[in-house]
Design a protein around this motif. Structure first.
Motif, PDB file in Angstrom:
ATOM      1  N   HIS A  72       0.840  -1.199   0.000  1.00  0.00           N
ATOM      2  CA  HIS A  72       0.000   0.000   0.000  1.00  0.00           C
ATOM      3  C   HIS A  72       0.876   1.250   0.000  1.00  0.00           C
ATOM      4  N   LEU A  73       1.645   1.406  -1.073  1.00  0.00           N
ATOM      5  CA  LEU A  73       2.636   2.480  -1.112  1.00  0.00           C
ATOM      6  C   LEU A  73       2.008   3.863  -1.209  1.00  0.00           C
ATOM      7  N   GLU A  74       0.858   3.994  -1.827  1.00  0.00           N
ATOM      8  CA  GLU A  74       0.243   5.322  -1.894  1.00  0.00           C
ATOM      9  C   GLU A  74      -0.112   5.832  -0.511  1.00  0.00           C
ATOM     10  N   THR A  75      -0.656   4.970   0.331  1.00  0.00           N
ATOM     11  CA  THR A  75      -0.991   5.393   1.702  1.00  0.00           C
ATOM     12  C   THR A  75       0.268   5.647   2.511  1.00  0.00           C
ATOM     13  N   ILE A  76       1.269   4.781   2.364  1.00  0.00           N
ATOM     14  CA  ILE A  76       2.535   4.997   3.067  1.00  0.00           C
ATOM     15  C   ILE A  76       3.134   6.335   2.660  1.00  0.00           C
ATOM     16  N   LYS A  77       3.046   6.647   1.375  1.00  0.00           N
ATOM     17  CA  LYS A  77       3.585   7.918   0.887  1.00  0.00           C
ATOM     18  C   LYS A  77       2.843   9.094   1.513  1.00  0.00           C
ATOM     19  N   LEU A  78       1.527   9.014   1.563  1.00  0.00           N
ATOM     20  CA  LEU A  78       0.754  10.092   2.178  1.00  0.00           C
ATOM     21  C   LEU A  78       1.104  10.275   3.650  1.00  0.00           C
ATOM     22  N   LYS A  79       1.397   9.174   4.336  1.00  0.00           N
ATOM     23  CA  LYS A  79       1.676   9.239   5.772  1.00  0.00           C
ATOM     24  C   LYS A  79       3.101   9.692   6.084  1.00  0.00           C
ATOM     25  N   THR A  80       4.024   9.508   5.144  1.00  0.00           N
ATOM     26  CA  THR A  80       5.424   9.808   5.448  1.00  0.00           C
ATOM     27  C   THR A  80       5.999  10.959   4.642  1.00  0.00           C
ATOM     28  N   LEU A  87       7.693  17.275   7.674  1.00  0.00           N
ATOM     29  CA  LEU A  87       8.136  15.899   7.511  1.00  0.00           C
ATOM     30  C   LEU A  87       8.160  15.505   6.039  1.00  0.00           C
ATOM     31  N   SER A  88       8.036  16.486   5.156  1.00  0.00           N
ATOM     32  CA  SER A  88       7.975  16.198   3.727  1.00  0.00           C
ATOM     33  C   SER A  88       9.384  16.056   3.177  1.00  0.00           C
ATOM     34  N   ASN A  89       9.966  14.894   3.369  1.00  0.00           N
ATOM     35  CA  ASN A  89      11.334  14.627   2.948  1.00  0.00           C
ATOM     36  C   ASN A  89      11.327  13.483   1.945  1.00  0.00           C
ATOM     37  N   ALA A  90      11.471  13.813   0.664  1.00  0.00           N
ATOM     38  CA  ALA A  90      11.402  12.803  -0.387  1.00  0.00           C
ATOM     39  C   ALA A  90      12.497  11.753  -0.225  1.00  0.00           C
ATOM     40  N   ARG A  91      13.646  12.142   0.300  1.00  0.00           N
ATOM     41  CA  ARG A  91      14.754  11.199   0.457  1.00  0.00           C
ATOM     42  C   ARG A  91      14.379  10.075   1.417  1.00  0.00           C
ATOM     43  N   LEU A  92      13.723  10.435   2.516  1.00  0.00           N
ATOM     44  CA  LEU A  92      13.337   9.418   3.496  1.00  0.00           C
ATOM     45  C   LEU A  92      12.270   8.496   2.924  1.00  0.00           C
ATOM     46  N   TYR A  93      11.271   9.104   2.270  1.00  0.00           N
ATOM     47  CA  TYR A  93      10.230   8.263   1.678  1.00  0.00           C
ATOM     48  C   TYR A  93      10.832   7.315   0.643  1.00  0.00           C
ATOM     49  N   ALA A  94      11.768   7.796  -0.161  1.00  0.00           N
ATOM     50  CA  ALA A  94      12.351   6.958  -1.208  1.00  0.00           C
ATOM     51  C   ALA A  94      13.006   5.717  -0.613  1.00  0.00           C
ATOM     52  N   ALA A  95      13.688   5.854   0.511  1.00  0.00           N
ATOM     53  CA  ALA A  95      14.306   4.696   1.154  1.00  0.00           C
ATOM     54  C   ALA A  95      13.247   3.704   1.617  1.00  0.00           C
ATOM     55  N   ILE A  96      12.126   4.235   2.127  1.00  0.00           N
ATOM     56  CA  ILE A  96      11.033   3.372   2.568  1.00  0.00           C
ATOM     57  C   ILE A  96      10.407   2.660   1.370  1.00  0.00           C
ATOM     58  N   GLU A  97      10.167   3.395   0.272  1.00  0.00           N
ATOM     59  CA  GLU A  97       9.589   2.761  -0.912  1.00  0.00           C
ATOM     60  C   GLU A  97      10.511   1.681  -1.455  1.00  0.00           C
ATOM     61  N   MET A  98      11.814   1.971  -1.475  1.00  0.00           N
ATOM     62  CA  MET A  98      12.794   0.991  -1.938  1.00  0.00           C
ATOM     63  C   MET A  98      12.659  -0.311  -1.152  1.00  0.00           C
ATOM     64  N   ALA A  99      12.557  -0.187   0.179  1.00  0.00           N
ATOM     65  CA  ALA A  99      12.448  -1.373   1.031  1.00  0.00           C
ATOM     66  C   ALA A  99      11.124  -2.101   0.810  1.00  0.00           C
ATOM     67  N   CYS A 100      10.046  -1.335   0.610  1.00  0.00           N
ATOM     68  CA  CYS A 100       8.742  -1.967   0.371  1.00  0.00           C
ATOM     69  C   CYS A 100       8.734  -2.712  -0.960  1.00  0.00           C
ATOM     70  N   LEU A 101       9.332  -2.136  -1.984  1.00  0.00           N
ATOM     71  CA  LEU A 101       9.417  -2.832  -3.271  1.00  0.00           C
ATOM     72  C   LEU A 101      10.277  -4.088  -3.155  1.00  0.00           C
ATOM     73  N   ASP A 102      11.321  -4.022  -2.347  1.00  0.00           N
ATOM     74  CA  ASP A 102      12.153  -5.195  -2.111  1.00  0.00           C
ATOM     75  C   ASP A 102      11.323  -6.301  -1.458  1.00  0.00           C
ATOM     76  N   ILE A 103      10.491  -5.922  -0.492  1.00  0.00           N
ATOM     77  CA  ILE A 103       9.596  -6.898   0.151  1.00  0.00           C
ATOM     78  C   ILE A 103       8.625  -7.481  -0.860  1.00  0.00           C
ATOM     79  N   GLN A 104       8.008  -6.628  -1.653  1.00  0.00           N
ATOM     80  CA  GLN A 104       7.044  -7.103  -2.648  1.00  0.00           C
ATOM     81  C   GLN A 104       7.688  -8.110  -3.597  1.00  0.00           C
ATOM     82  N   GLY A 105       8.868  -7.761  -4.105  1.00  0.00           N
ATOM     83  CA  GLY A 105       9.539  -8.653  -5.032  1.00  0.00           C
ATOM     84  C   GLY A 105       9.915  -9.975  -4.398  1.00  0.00           C
ATOM     85  N   LYS A 106      10.380  -9.938  -3.152  1.00  0.00           N
ATOM     86  CA  LYS A 106      10.743 -11.173  -2.463  1.00  0.00           C
ATOM     87  C   LYS A 106       9.519 -12.049  -2.225  1.00  0.00           C
ATOM     88  N   MET A 107       8.391 -11.433  -1.893  1.00  0.00           N
ATOM     89  CA  MET A 107       7.175 -12.207  -1.664  1.00  0.00           C
ATOM     90  C   MET A 107       6.686 -12.856  -2.960  1.00  0.00           C
TER      91      MET A 107
END
Length: 396
Positions: A72-80, A87-107
């Motif tokens: 649910h990356l759209e909601t995570i993006k809205l929250k972070t 708290l609007s820091n694209a760099r931090l969100y990008a690291a979180i999205e990277m990790a979430c995509l890694d999880i998705q791919g592994k699953m």
């Protein structure tokens, strides 16, 4: 599936030299904050971010993503990212999205590139990124254009790269222009040439140097002067494509950049442009307005490099070789060590998710290196050989 925990660690890896740029010096090492997101099914997703020690900033966001579904990356993006401006820091969100995509791919058992539309290339070419160096291998400092041309020739031979970019704004502008002239003479008419003073030159200086470089048929002139107006002024005055990773470097500035005619090529960056999915959004806008796209380097280690490779592999029109500081690193934190260059390119990882795994022994070692050497971003990239120096935008 839910995110149940977050781990953050800061690591520093030595370089083979100190790298100079127009705001200071990378003092013999690069540092990154490594993020791990853990799910209730035991899958661990990896992310990475630069800009100094980001552990505290990421941990402030931890309560906002615990319990979230990593799909649910759209909601995570809205929250972070967009919840409240400070708290609007694209760099931090990008690291979180990277990790979430890694999880998705592994699953799913699929590489991240498949989650972004599928790879159209198996490897991504990179450039010889040239920095004026202190304490280079073998001793001494780079002081003349010949030193940079020698380095370019060395990287072309050892890595197989077919293009270069000079990180300019360090030496006198005429000497930096001479680097490109020497590289053209030594490496021939097909070798790609680029120069990037990171906006420090005045419009008159950038225009003068641009006129001097026009006969070289360089690929692009990156951030020749400061801001949207500066780039637009130089673009009107010279016959070289203008590229940027500074203006615009966020979606808020993209519309004004197009209206001003400030740019021909946008260097995508996973952190500035809100993660791999944000880079895909940016590429669609560039396609709409017939802008070129290239890949920016943020001094990444293997986790982010893997994300860059997966992202670039899915963008058909990304025909420019990407930036990378990677050839200056002496090691990496991923299993297998540094990814190899083959004919100037690095292969897109084929395993599930990002396709890379942390080497825990190296993580522990480079955590200690960081603890010993510290966060140089807190020291404003000081120049160790000119302690009283500071950058002046437009001073040249």
């Amino acid at each position: 599936m839910k995110i149940v925990d977050m781990r953050v660690r800061c690591v520093a890896i030595p370089l083979n030299a100190q790298l100079r740029h127009n705001t200071g010096v990378h003092p013999g090492y690069l540092l990154r904050t490594v993020l791990e997101l853990i799910t209730d099914e035991g899958i661990v997703g990896l992310g990475e971010v630069g800009g100094g020690d980001q552990r505290g900033a990421l941990l402030k966001l931890k309560p906002r993503i615990i319990g979230m579904d990593p799909f649910h990356l759209e909601t995570i993006k809205l929250k972070t990212l967009r919840a409240i401006y400070y708290l609007s820091n694209a760099r931090l969100y990008a690291a979180i999205e990277m990790a979430c995509l890694d999880i998705q791919g592994k699953m799913l058992g699929r590489p991240v590139s498949d989650l972004l539309g599928g790879a159209v290339r198996e490897s991504v070419p990179f450039i010889a990124y040239l920095f004026w160096r202190y304490d280079r291998p073998g001793g001494g400092h780079d002081a003349h254009a010949e030193d940079m041309a020698d380095l370019c020739e060395e990287l072309a031979e050892t890595l197989g790269v077919k293009a270069m970019k000079l990180k300019a704004g360090v030496m006198p502008p005429n000497e930096e222009a001479r680097v490109l002239e020497l590289c053209r003479d030594r490496l021939g008419p097909e070798f790609g040439l680029r120069i990037d003073p990171n906006g420090v030159w005045s419009v008159p200086t950038a225009t003068r140097i641009g006129h001097r470089l026009e006969p070289l048929a360089i690929e692009y002139f990156e951030d020749p002067s400061w801001g949207l107006e500066g780039n637009a002024a130089v673009r009107r005055a010279v016959r070289i494509p203008i590229a940027t990773n500074m203006y615009p470097a966020k979606f808020d500035d993209l519309g004004p950049a197009v209206r001003l005619g400030a740019v021909d090529i946008v260097l995508t960056d996973i952190h500035y442009w809100e993660g791999p999915r944000g880079v895909k959004d940016l590429s669609a806008v560039c396609r709409t307005f017939a802008l070129g796209v290239a890949m920016h380097s943020g001094a990444e280690f293997g986790i982010e490099l893997a994300a860059m490779l997966h992202t670039a592999a899915t963008i058909p029109e990304m025909s420019f070789a990407g930036d990378a500081h990677y050839h200056y690193l002496t090691d990496d934190i991923i299993e297998g060590g540094l990814m190899p260059y083959v004919d100037g390119a690095i292969a897109v990882p084929t395993g599930p998710g990002l396709g890379v795994t942390l080497d825990e022994d190296k993580m522990r070692h480079y955590e200690r290196v960081y603890e010993e050497r510290g966060d140089y971003y807190a020291r404003f990239h000081q120049d160790p050989y000119r302690p009283d120096w500071y950058p002046v935008v437009g001073g040249l």
